[in-house]
Design a protein around this motif. Structure first.
Motif, mmCIF file in Angstrom:
data_model
loop_
_atom_site.group_PDB
_atom_site.id
_atom_site.type_symbol
_atom_site.label_atom_id
_atom_site.label_comp_id
_atom_site.label_asym_id
_atom_site.label_seq_id
_atom_site.Cartn_x
_atom_site.Cartn_y
_atom_site.Cartn_z
ATOM 1 N N TRP A 17 45.844 46.163 40.552
ATOM 2 C CA TRP A 17 45.056 46.703 39.668
ATOM 3 C C TRP A 17 45.351 47.174 38.252
ATOM 4 C CZ3 TRP A 17 41.083 44.598 38.202
ATOM 5 C CH2 TRP A 17 39.352 44.137 39.140
ATOM 6 N N ASP A 18 47.199 46.964 38.832
ATOM 7 C CA ASP A 18 47.648 47.754 37.810
ATOM 8 C C ASP A 18 47.392 46.892 36.560
ATOM 9 O OD1 ASP A 18 49.015 50.382 38.339
ATOM 10 O OD2 ASP A 18 50.815 49.110 38.708
ATOM 11 N N GLN A 19 46.647 45.491 36.312
ATOM 12 C CA GLN A 19 46.928 44.483 36.094
ATOM 13 C C GLN A 19 45.618 43.941 36.520
ATOM 14 O OE1 GLN A 19 49.623 42.031 34.107
ATOM 15 N NE2 GLN A 19 50.830 43.566 33.880
ATOM 16 N N ARG A 20 44.529 43.275 36.123
ATOM 17 C CA ARG A 20 42.961 42.468 36.748
ATOM 18 C C ARG A 20 43.659 41.752 37.858
ATOM 19 N NH1 ARG A 20 37.835 42.925 35.062
ATOM 20 N NH2 ARG A 20 37.266 41.017 36.308
ATOM 21 N N LEU A 21 42.936 41.097 39.118
ATOM 22 C CA LEU A 21 43.550 40.550 39.560
ATOM 23 C C LEU A 21 42.774 39.164 39.241
ATOM 24 C CD1 LEU A 21 42.244 41.832 43.150
ATOM 25 C CD2 LEU A 21 44.348 42.135 42.254
ATOM 26 N N CYS A 22 43.354 37.888 39.761
ATOM 27 C CA CYS A 22 42.518 36.492 39.313
ATOM 28 C C CYS A 22 42.602 35.994 40.128
ATOM 29 C CB CYS A 22 44.259 35.219 38.856
ATOM 30 S SG CYS A 22 45.490 36.625 37.647
ATOM 31 N N LEU A 23 41.099 35.821 39.533
ATOM 32 C CA LEU A 23 40.441 35.223 41.030
ATOM 33 C C LEU A 23 40.481 33.616 41.136
ATOM 34 C CD1 LEU A 23 36.518 37.251 40.785
ATOM 35 C CD2 LEU A 23 39.420 36.959 42.496
#
Length: 487
Positions: free
Chosen positions: A288-294
């Motif tokens: 969550w320093d960057q968005r998770l990729c789903l």
């Protein structure tokens, strides 16, 4: 004669349509219009046409709270989201209020008249409007230009180079070797879709991302729809998904090592033996320093297991006539290169703002409650969460704007303006606290946030919902006034 409205909404995408619906519901006495640069409703969901384009948030939270999402799948395609938006606009009588083909280029506030003069380009001419309140719902990236990297040797490549934001409809990938440059949500979406038609697909990433598989459908929603009224079932599932997303984010930030180990272990169970977690799924940053990729239905991992897709973690040395040479010395052959290198972020849709003749520099502004600009009267800027569904926050903002408008009416006020504190640079922070490349590139061009409320933009829907629904509008920071009647 210049058309005047109580409220002008800029943008007819997810935020703008939601804003108009809330105005009709909660401030029905206000006149409004939506100025939309394009010729259709939908914003992002009409612009993006690349294969497999979909939401990366579940539709029970990406959808509007006042219009339940009734389809089976929780993760929807871009076409399904666009249909949902257009149906919502039609059902609520919003479409007739949209002025299509009106690109707002500048807006000027006059304290003497307590009005904004908004200039929009339409059919090659400038069309002026005036309004008492300006609500910017145009998102935070450019629709005209994506982020383009000038890779060495780019001009020498004999194949086709495509940016996902401007996908050509006629592109045929049958039998082609495709390299997708990128590691974010767009790349993770494209790879399994392209692998179904192309000869081969390689995802080339400079650094990896965390990728998490999730189900395409919501099992709780499926069960509840059979026993509860549709609106009640929708509210229950929406609340459950908000809580789950909030918990995942909070655990990730408080226990980053354990969360990283969990995500790496989950990926390892999905990967073929030929693709190790390290280095391909071991980011250098914390969750969550960057968005998770789903990846819905784990389709990205399935494509890797099928052998039609592969992943390479390396840096680009240069493009060649028939592919890409990497810094390691390896060469990736390609017929088509897809540059999923991100968005070009801009503030306020690129609109030039002035207040009584003074130019407003976005990077110098502090944002009040994540929606209004310090020192700028009668204006709100709608942006969503970076760690959850965009609509969760955009709907809270629209409801708060209605509260402000109603407070103005009840008390005979004409103006509202947040008065910012004199914060030194050390206490000013980027408005979006992620390290994603597209945000760090634009950090100096976007407004800033402070280090405490109400100048701190929290990434927490539960706290924001309580604050924006229950807190006093006249909190002493947001100040109200009346213009001179002689003026």
């Amino acid at each position: 004669m210049v058309a005047h409205f109580d409220v002008l909404v800029v943008g007819a995408g997810l935020s703008g349509i939601g804003a108009a619906c809330r105005l009709r519901q909660q401030a029905p006495d206000r006149t409004y219009a939506i100025l939309e640069a394009r010729d259709t409703i939908g914003g992002t969901w009409d612009l993006f046409r690349y294969p497999g384009v979909r939401s990366d948030s579940d539709m029970f939270t990406l959808g509007y709270p006042f219009r339940p999402w009734r389809k089976e799948q929780a993760i929807a395609s871009g076409a399904e989201i666009l249909e949902y938006l257009r149906e919502t606009a039609a059902e609520h009588g919003i479409t007739r209020h949209v002025r299509f083909g009106h690109r707002v280029v500048r807006a000027s506030w006059s304290s003497a008249s307590a009005r904004w003069t908004v200039e929009a380009s339409h059919d090659g001419e400038i069309v002026p409007f005036t309004c008492s309140f300006l609500y910017l719902c145009s998102g935070y990236y450019s629709y005209e230009n994506g982020h383009v990297v000038d890779f060495p040797g780019r001009a020498s490549f004999r194949g086709e180079i495509v940016h996902p934001q401007f996908w050509p409809e006629e592109l045929d990938l049958s039998g082609k070797r495709v390299v997708v440059i990128g590691s974010g949500a767009t790349a993770v979406t494209l790879v399994p879709e392209l692998a179904s038609t192309a000869k081969s697909v390689t995802m080339l990433q400079r650094s990896p991302s965390y990728v998490l598989a999730r189900q395409r459908t919501d099992s709780l929603a499926r069960r509840l729809r059979g026993v509860l009224p549709s609106r009640l079932a929708y509210r229950v599932v929406r609340a459950k998904n908000v809580l789950v997303a909030t918990l995942l984010y909070q655990v990730s930030r408080r226990l980053p090592r354990r969360t990283a180990a969990f995500l790496g272990g989950a990926a390892a169970k999905q990967l073929p033996a030929s693709i190790p977690v390290d280095p391909h799924f071991s980011p250098r940053y914390q969750p969550w320093d960057q968005r998770l990729c789903l990846t819905p239905g784990a389709d990205f991992f399935a494509a890797l297991r099928s052998g039609k897709a592969d992943i390479v973690t390396d840096r680009i040395a240069r493009f060649t006539p028939d592919g890409i040479t990497l810094e390691s010395g390896a060469h990736l052959p390609a017929d088509v290169i897809v540059t999923a290198t991100g968005l070009r972020v801009i503030a306020f849709g690129g609109i030039d703002l002035t207040v009584d003749g003074e130019v407003i520099n976005p990077s110098e502004q502090l944002v009040y409650k994540g929606m209004m600009l310090g020192g700028v009267p009668n204006l709100a800027w709608c942006i969503g969460y970076v760690n959850a569904s965009w609509t969760l926050r955009s709907d809270l903002v629209s409801r708060y704007v209605c509260r402000v408008l109603n407070h103005l009416s009840r008390n005979g006020f004409d103006t509202c303006v947040p008065h910012p504190p004199a914060l030194p640079p050390a206490r000013r922070r980027p408005i979006m606290n992620l390290t994603s490349g597209y945000l760090t590139r634009a950090a100096s061009a976007l407004p800033r946030q402070g280090d405490r409320r109400p100048w701190l933009m929290r990434q927490n829907y539960l706290l924001d919902a309580a604050d924006l629904r229950l807190s006093r509008v006249d909190d002493g920071v947001l100040r109200f006034g009346r213009r001179s009647r002689s003026a």
